[in-house]
Design an enzyme around this catalytic site. Structure first.
Site, PDB file in Angstrom:
ATOM      1  N   ARG A 562      16.544 112.429   0.516  1.00  0.00           N
ATOM      2  CA  ARG A 562      16.065 111.151  -0.007  1.00  0.00           C
ATOM      3  C   ARG A 562      16.652 110.872  -1.390  1.00  0.00           C
ATOM      4  O   ARG A 562      16.828 111.782  -2.194  1.00  0.00           O
ATOM      5  CB  ARG A 562      14.531 111.169  -0.132  1.00  0.00           C
ATOM      6  CG  ARG A 562      13.785 111.361   1.165  1.00  0.00           C
ATOM      7  CD  ARG A 562      13.809 110.207   2.097  1.00  0.00           C
ATOM      8  NE  ARG A 562      13.258 108.983   1.559  1.00  0.00           N
ATOM      9  CZ  ARG A 562      12.878 107.945   2.333  1.00  0.00           C
ATOM     10  NH1 ARG A 562      12.956 108.017   3.656  1.00  0.00           N
ATOM     11  NH2 ARG A 562      12.417 106.856   1.782  1.00  0.00           N
ATOM     12  N   VAL A 563      16.917 109.622  -1.656  1.00  0.00           N
ATOM     13  CA  VAL A 563      17.376 109.225  -2.985  1.00  0.00           C
ATOM     14  C   VAL A 563      16.251 108.536  -3.756  1.00  0.00           C
ATOM     15  O   VAL A 563      16.424 108.109  -4.873  1.00  0.00           O
ATOM     16  CB  VAL A 563      18.600 108.287  -2.912  1.00  0.00           C
ATOM     17  CG1 VAL A 563      19.763 108.994  -2.246  1.00  0.00           C
ATOM     18  CG2 VAL A 563      18.271 106.997  -2.181  1.00  0.00           C
ATOM     19  N   ASP A 564      15.075 108.408  -3.121  1.00  0.00           N
ATOM     20  CA  ASP A 564      13.949 107.787  -3.819  1.00  0.00           C
ATOM     21  C   ASP A 564      12.865 108.838  -4.069  1.00  0.00           C
ATOM     22  O   ASP A 564      13.082 110.020  -3.847  1.00  0.00           O
ATOM     23  CB  ASP A 564      13.396 106.613  -2.998  1.00  0.00           C
ATOM     24  CG  ASP A 564      13.049 107.038  -1.566  1.00  0.00           C
ATOM     25  OD1 ASP A 564      13.075 108.246  -1.271  1.00  0.00           O
ATOM     26  OD2 ASP A 564      12.754 106.147  -0.756  1.00  0.00           O
ATOM     27  N   ASP A 565      11.730 108.409  -4.545  1.00  0.00           N
ATOM     28  CA  ASP A 565      10.675 109.365  -4.880  1.00  0.00           C
ATOM     29  C   ASP A 565       9.802 109.690  -3.689  1.00  0.00           C
ATOM     30  O   ASP A 565       8.574 109.661  -3.773  1.00  0.00           O
ATOM     31  CB  ASP A 565       9.822 108.811  -6.025  1.00  0.00           C
ATOM     32  CG  ASP A 565      10.592 108.882  -7.323  1.00  0.00           C
ATOM     33  OD1 ASP A 565      11.465 109.762  -7.424  1.00  0.00           O
ATOM     34  OD2 ASP A 565      10.333 108.070  -8.217  1.00  0.00           O
TER      35      ASP A 565
END
Ligand code: WT7
Length: 695
Positions: A562-565
């Site tokens: 994932r590149v998000d939180d």
């Protein structure tokens, strides 16, 4: 709200300076578990001979169909859809979509004008075809020796009775019904019974807490809740009805009241011990006894809602992902058939729970659309011994086994005899889903479990995509450990670079999907704006997945995380914001920040930084209380693995944003790679965090 700006995402992924703001820093490593293994792209390919009965046995054959599927998607999918029963055919121009916000509202439609019913296609179609006597569910209880078989006809009868009961209490097409149940046959039966009458099911995983349940029933405003008196997993009894009562009480305080609660009596909690609200609750067995086992199908529009499923995002409360009927059905059936080479009568086992999307598409709808015999296992994989999974494979002669990397890693930790004691010669195809699989676990799954003769389909997809998007087709091309290989028919993945431009050929970038596919979510329940901003505003005209990805010279795709939180704990999606808000609700906590770290079994674990409220001092009791708060507000699976008290505060930029990149590096003991901390309002925070780590 819910949206990441393109800059944030790119910066986070490519590790540019802006990454210091709110989101992850640096290029995500493939989780090779603390660097102990070579990453996926350095692995040699593995060629496992397998001759698929679907007829797709080579990459060339796949390429031919794939080309058709993207050149004429409407025609391709209409052809697939003809394999199912429709009350009314779709319009000639049935595929209508707009993914580009600049051109107006985002909307996706497939098989517009058509009318069908997924329950009919899962059950009646097979029974009418003379296969009613074949096993539909092969249920295996928590205790070895505890089992039951339900044929397609028996399942259909049970579904009809429940559909009739739902109608008798006033449930109509479009009404929501919440399901909070253990993995017993009655759970997929309840899903199918809703689908049969056009009601919208919302399965809430039975590991969620009363608070989480309350939040979900309130959001979907369900008229009915279906549950069981309890459940049993390993040595643990779960008081499901008690949790429902607590959840509904909380919802009532917030102004929402469910009308009826249908309760299946589970032996784990006998009725004398089951909490009861006489005005609202009804026993399943009594209710069904009065219902006819015939119920006409409600022919619904292809775009009528089928189900809601709540999932976590990077911010805010869980989102009710909405899937509709026609496109979801066609894609669930088709992907299951090609990816698992699934034929009627095959004994198929997916270890997921119906509470997650995998349990919808690949435990319930996909396999039943294909007329398979579906193994449902209520217990846990290591009870009473780490050999249980393989004993079940032997007992039912499972042909396809679909599971999660976390389960593989947890069983791999035990002696190989637990596997080899059971006969696995029935196995033909192995599958994984939910998180990246590290090459060592892949190897073990391949060599020890599959004896090197079963292709492993590493399927990448999401709650939102409805069905597998990147996946091998068994036997059609060589595999590589940890690599999802190629897009399924009709799926157009693109990698976007730091300028938001499509990467051509080999390279790395943000994984987005171009053009609509039939199984795509249609909206977020009650919040179409959030749907648009979360998935379609980061890159205009594309569906944003939230994952980083690499493509190599062969065109193979490898997900890098994932590149998000969003943290992926044992394949369960956990939003950092939700854990933080749970922690912050406790009196002792002034502020909290949560990050993920590589975990040898779970894939990722949860590391929470907590700034204590004035007057509270750090102690093991406070830690315990904080963990308990997260358990009670979300569920046990979201409990932090570590709590780190931060007496000097959290690292923030001058504009007040938490530098998560720094927190991540401190949690993973990579403080040599903190990167630029010059924009911190108080750089002194970092040494204080390092001092207090592990205390
Ligand atoms: C996220 C979606 C789809 C069913 C279960 C999870 C991660 C999923 C893979 C895979 C690497 C994967 C992604 C994705 N993920 N499958 N084969 N390889 N990562 O559904 O809860 O919606 O989570 O799971 O990060 O975005 P979900």
């Amino acid at each position: 709200e819910g949206a990441l700006s393109r800059l944030q995402v790119l910066a986070a992924h490519f590790g540019t300076a802006e990454a210091s703001e709110n989101h992850p820093g640096g290029i995500k490593r493939h989780p090779t578990l603390a660097g102990a293994e070579e990453p996926s792209h350095q692995q040699a390919s593995v060629n496992t001979p397998y001759k698929a009965r679907t007829g797709i046995t080579s990459r060339r054959e796949y390429e031919r169909l794939y080309r058709q599927s993207v050149e004429d998607p409407a025609g391709f999918w209409a052809h697939v859809a003809e394999g199912y029963d429709w009350k009314q055919k779709w319009d000639t121009e049935h595929m209508r979509s707009n993914l580009d916000l600049d051109r107006g509202r985002v909307s996706i439609e497939w098989f517009a004008g058509g009318r069908t019913n997924i329950c009919h296609n899962c059950l009646d179609r097979h029974v009418e075809g003379g296969r009613g006597g074949q096993a539909c569910f092969l249920w295996e209880g928590n205790e070895p020796g505890q089992d039951a078989v339900m044929t397609y006809k028996q399942t259909l009868d049970a579904v009809c009775q429940l559909s009739n009961w739902l109608k008798s209490v006033g449930v109509k097409k479009g009404d929501r019904v919440a399901l909070y149940m253990p993995l017993i046959c009655e759970l997929p039966i309840a899903m199918l019974a809703c689908a049969r009458i056009g009601a919208v099911h919302s399965v809430i995983f039975a590991g969620f807490s009363a608070e989480a349940l309350a939040q979900r029933v309130q959001d979907c405003q369900c008229r009915v809740v279906i549950t069981a008196s309890g459940g049993i997993r390993g040595k643990k009894t779960i008081p499901l009805k008690q949790i429902v009562d607590d959840g509904l009480k909380l919802a009532e305080k917030a102004g929402f009241k469910a009308e009826v609660c249908l309760v299946f009596e589970h032996p784990a909690v006998p009725r004398q011990k089951c909490p009861w609200q006489a005005a609202r609750d009804v026993w399943w067995r009594e209710a069904m006894a009065r219902q006819a086992s015939h119920c006409p199908v409600e022919w619904v529009g292809a775009e009528d809602p089928l189900f809601l499923l709540y999932t976590s995002g990077s911010t805010g409360k869980p989102k009710g992902v909405l899937h509709t009927t026609g496109g979801y059905m066609v894609m669930a059936g088709c992907t299951t058939k090609y990816i698992f080479d699934l034929q009627p009568d095959d004994v198929y086992w997916c270890t997921a729970d119906c509470g997650w999307i995998t349990g919808h598409t690949y435990l319930t709808y996909g396999p039943l659309l294909n007329g398979a015999q579906v193994v449902l296992y209520e217990g846990v994989p290591n009870y009473p011994s780490p050999g249980r999974v393989w004993q079940i494979v032997e007992k039912y002669k499972v042909r396809q086994l679909y599971t999660a990397p976390t389960l593989i890693r947890s069983l791999e930790a035990h002696d190989a005899h637990f596997v080899t004691d059971s006969d696995r010669s029935s196995l033909r195809i192995l599958g994984t889903v939910g998180e990246p699989i590290n090459p060592r676990a892949w190897d073990w799954f391949n060599k020890v479990v599959g004896e090197g003769r079963c292709p492993i389909v590493d399927t990448w997809w999401q709650t939102e995509t409805g069905a597998a998007m990147l996946t091998p087709l068994p036997g059609a091309w060589p595999l590589r450990p940890g690599c999802a290989t190629l897009p399924f028919f009709g799926v157009q993945p693109v990698l976007l670079d730091e300028k938001g431009k499509e990467v051509q050929g080999a390279g790395e970038g943000i994984l987005c999907l171009k053009a609509a596919w039939p199984g795509a979510l249609r909206t977020i329940y009650g919040d179409h704006k959030r749907f648009e901003s979360t998935y379609f505003s980061t890159f205009k005209g594309y569906y944003f997945t939230g994952d980083g990805c690499r493509r190599d010279e062969e065109g193979y795709y490898t997900i890098t995380g994932r590149v998000d939180d969003v943290i992926n704990v044992s394949g369960h999606r956990v939003g950092t914001a939700e854990v933080e808000s749970a922690l912050q609700s406790h009196d002792t906590c002034a502020e909290a920040a949560v990050v993920g770290f590589d975990h040898p079994i779970k894939g990722q674990g949860i590391y929470a930084y907590v700034v204590l409220a004035d007057g509270t001092s750090a102690s093991p009791e406070v830690k315990k209380a904080l963990v308990a708060t997260v358990r009670s507000q979300i569920g046990a699976f979201a409990a932090p693995d570590s709590i780190h008290f931060a007496p000097g505060g959290l690292p923030k930029t001058r504009s007040g944003k938490i530098m998560r990149r720094v927190l991540r590096k401190i949690a993973t003991k990579e403080e040599d790679q903190l990167g630029d901390t010059s924009t911190l309002a108080d750089p002194g925070v970092v040494p204080k965090l390092l001092e207090t780590r592990g205390k």
